[in-house]
Design a protein around this motif. Structure first.
Motif, PDB file in Angstrom:
ATOM      1  N   GLY A  11       0.821  -1.206   0.000  1.00  0.00           N
ATOM      2  CA  GLY A  11       0.000   0.000   0.000  1.00  0.00           C
ATOM      3  C   GLY A  11       0.853   1.253   0.000  1.00  0.00           C
ATOM      4  O   GLY A  11       0.576   2.219  -0.725  1.00  0.00           O
ATOM      5  N   LEU A  12       1.897   1.282   0.810  1.00  0.00           N
ATOM      6  CA  LEU A  12       2.785   2.449   0.866  1.00  0.00           C
ATOM      7  C   LEU A  12       3.541   2.646  -0.452  1.00  0.00           C
ATOM      8  O   LEU A  12       3.707   3.777  -0.921  1.00  0.00           O
ATOM      9  N   LEU A  13       4.001   1.554  -1.062  1.00  0.00           N
ATOM     10  CA  LEU A  13       4.698   1.667  -2.342  1.00  0.00           C
ATOM     11  C   LEU A  13       3.758   2.163  -3.444  1.00  0.00           C
ATOM     12  O   LEU A  13       4.139   2.985  -4.276  1.00  0.00           O
ATOM     13  N   GLY A  14       2.526   1.660  -3.450  1.00  0.00           N
ATOM     14  CA  GLY A  14       1.538   2.127  -4.421  1.00  0.00           C
ATOM     15  C   GLY A  14       1.229   3.605  -4.234  1.00  0.00           C
ATOM     16  O   GLY A  14       1.124   4.362  -5.204  1.00  0.00           O
ATOM     17  N   TYR A  15       1.095   4.034  -3.001  1.00  0.00           N
ATOM     18  CA  TYR A  15       0.842   5.444  -2.690  1.00  0.00           C
ATOM     19  C   TYR A  15       2.004   6.316  -3.168  1.00  0.00           C
ATOM     20  O   TYR A  15       1.809   7.374  -3.754  1.00  0.00           O
ATOM     21  N   SER A  16       3.233   5.843  -2.970  1.00  0.00           N
ATOM     22  CA  SER A  16       4.416   6.589  -3.402  1.00  0.00           C
ATOM     23  C   SER A  16       4.461   6.739  -4.919  1.00  0.00           C
ATOM     24  O   SER A  16       4.751   7.821  -5.439  1.00  0.00           O
ATOM     25  N   LYS A  17       4.168   5.664  -5.642  1.00  0.00           N
ATOM     26  CA  LYS A  17       4.172   5.733  -7.109  1.00  0.00           C
ATOM     27  C   LYS A  17       3.068   6.658  -7.614  1.00  0.00           C
ATOM     28  O   LYS A  17       3.257   7.395  -8.572  1.00  0.00           O
ATOM     29  N   ASP A  18       1.900   6.627  -6.957  1.00  0.00           N
ATOM     30  CA  ASP A  18       0.805   7.510  -7.362  1.00  0.00           C
ATOM     31  C   ASP A  18       1.169   8.967  -7.123  1.00  0.00           C
ATOM     32  O   ASP A  18       0.820   9.839  -7.917  1.00  0.00           O
ATOM     33  N   LEU A  19       1.876   9.259  -6.036  1.00  0.00           N
ATOM     34  CA  LEU A  19       2.330  10.635  -5.793  1.00  0.00           C
ATOM     35  C   LEU A  19       3.290  11.109  -6.883  1.00  0.00           C
ATOM     36  O   LEU A  19       3.273  12.279  -7.265  1.00  0.00           O
ATOM     37  N   SER A  20       4.113  10.218  -7.410  1.00  0.00           N
ATOM     38  CA  SER A  20       5.013  10.570  -8.506  1.00  0.00           C
ATOM     39  C   SER A  20       4.226  10.933  -9.761  1.00  0.00           C
ATOM     40  O   SER A  20       4.552  11.903 -10.458  1.00  0.00           O
ATOM     41  N   VAL A  21       3.193  10.167 -10.065  1.00  0.00           N
ATOM     42  CA  VAL A  21       2.367  10.454 -11.241  1.00  0.00           C
ATOM     43  C   VAL A  21       1.629  11.776 -11.055  1.00  0.00           C
ATOM     44  O   VAL A  21       1.578  12.608 -11.959  1.00  0.00           O
ATOM     45  N   ILE A  22       1.083  12.003  -9.858  1.00  0.00           N
ATOM     46  CA  ILE A  22       0.390  13.261  -9.581  1.00  0.00           C
ATOM     47  C   ILE A  22       1.360  14.436  -9.677  1.00  0.00           C
ATOM     48  O   ILE A  22       1.037  15.488 -10.233  1.00  0.00           O
ATOM     49  N   GLY A  23       2.572  14.274  -9.158  1.00  0.00           N
ATOM     50  CA  GLY A  23       3.584  15.324  -9.247  1.00  0.00           C
ATOM     51  C   GLY A  23       3.932  15.666 -10.687  1.00  0.00           C
ATOM     52  O   GLY A  23       4.098  16.834 -11.038  1.00  0.00           O
ATOM     53  N   ASN A  24       4.032  14.655 -11.541  1.00  0.00           N
ATOM     54  CA  ASN A  24       4.292  14.887 -12.958  1.00  0.00           C
ATOM     55  C   ASN A  24       3.135  15.652 -13.599  1.00  0.00           C
ATOM     56  O   ASN A  24       3.347  16.554 -14.404  1.00  0.00           O
ATOM     57  N   ASN A  25       1.901  15.303 -13.245  1.00  0.00           N
ATOM     58  CA  ASN A  25       0.737  16.013 -13.777  1.00  0.00           C
ATOM     59  C   ASN A  25       0.744  17.484 -13.366  1.00  0.00           C
ATOM     60  O   ASN A  25       0.478  18.366 -14.179  1.00  0.00           O
ATOM     61  N   VAL A  26       1.054  17.753 -12.106  1.00  0.00           N
ATOM     62  CA  VAL A  26       1.067  19.134 -11.616  1.00  0.00           C
ATOM     63  C   VAL A  26       2.207  19.923 -12.262  1.00  0.00           C
ATOM     64  O   VAL A  26       2.041  21.078 -12.647  1.00  0.00           O
ATOM     65  N   ALA A  27       3.366  19.304 -12.422  1.00  0.00           N
ATOM     66  CA  ALA A  27       4.515  19.993 -13.007  1.00  0.00           C
ATOM     67  C   ALA A  27       4.274  20.383 -14.458  1.00  0.00           C
ATOM     68  O   ALA A  27       4.817  21.369 -14.943  1.00  0.00           O
ATOM     69  N   ASN A  28       3.448  19.629 -15.172  1.00  0.00           N
ATOM     70  CA  ASN A  28       3.223  19.875 -16.594  1.00  0.00           C
ATOM     71  C   ASN A  28       1.851  20.453 -16.908  1.00  0.00           C
ATOM     72  O   ASN A  28       1.431  20.450 -18.065  1.00  0.00           O
TER      73      ASN A  28
END
Length: 157
Positions: A11-28
């Motif tokens: 669960g923690l690893l999945g949450y971390s990967k999802d935060l990376s995808v969200i961060g990429n969306n916000v950055a672009n």
């Protein structure tokens, strides 16, 4: 006990990967033609165990235990973006489905970014990559757009 730690870790690893995808969306978010992504989650293997229903009668209820979650790939969301006035007469937008076809070095690329301009040789090119913009020709094939010889009209008597 190790199972419960492993399940929590997935669960923690999945949450971390999802935060990376969200961060990429916000950055672009203001990048022209950018399409956001969404991480795909899936359940890991379930195992069943039969146990007591709590009444002591031994009628055996079924218990399903999950093994955590897994993350798949990030899928692109092809939702319609915002159409804005750019001030450049060569910029175009797609309202609905479709892509612009760009060609460079014998390869084709597809984009929804419509920031175009004409180069010194009269070719319509993408602003960022300088790849030529292609369109359907009379024979239903693709041909790069060129306005050489079409920029001015000769005067008529």
């Amino acid at each position: 006990m190790l199972d419960s730690i492993y399940i929590g870790l997935t669960g923690l690893l999945g949450y971390s990967k999802d935060l990376s995808v969200i961060g990429n969306n916000v950055a672009n978010v203001n990048t022209t033609g950018f399409k956001s992504s969404q991480l795909v989650f899936s359940d890991l293997f379930y195992r069943s165990q039969f146990g007591d229903s709590g009444g002591g009668a031994g009628n055996g209820s079924r218990l399903d235990f999950g093994s955590g979650l897994a993350t798949g790939s990030a899928r692109l969301l092809f939702a319609q973006g915002e159409l804005r006035q750019s001030g450049n007469d060569q910029d175009v937008a797609i309202d609905g489905n479709g892509f612009f076809v760009l060609r460079r070095d014998g390869r084709s690329f597809y984009t929804r970014s419509g920031q175009f301009s004409f180069d010194a040789d009269g070719w319509l090119v993408a602003e960022a990559s300088k790849a030529r913009v292609a369109a359907l020709a009379d024979g239903a094939g693709l041909r790069d757009i060129n306005v050489t010889g079409l920029r001015t009209n000769a005067g008529k008597a």
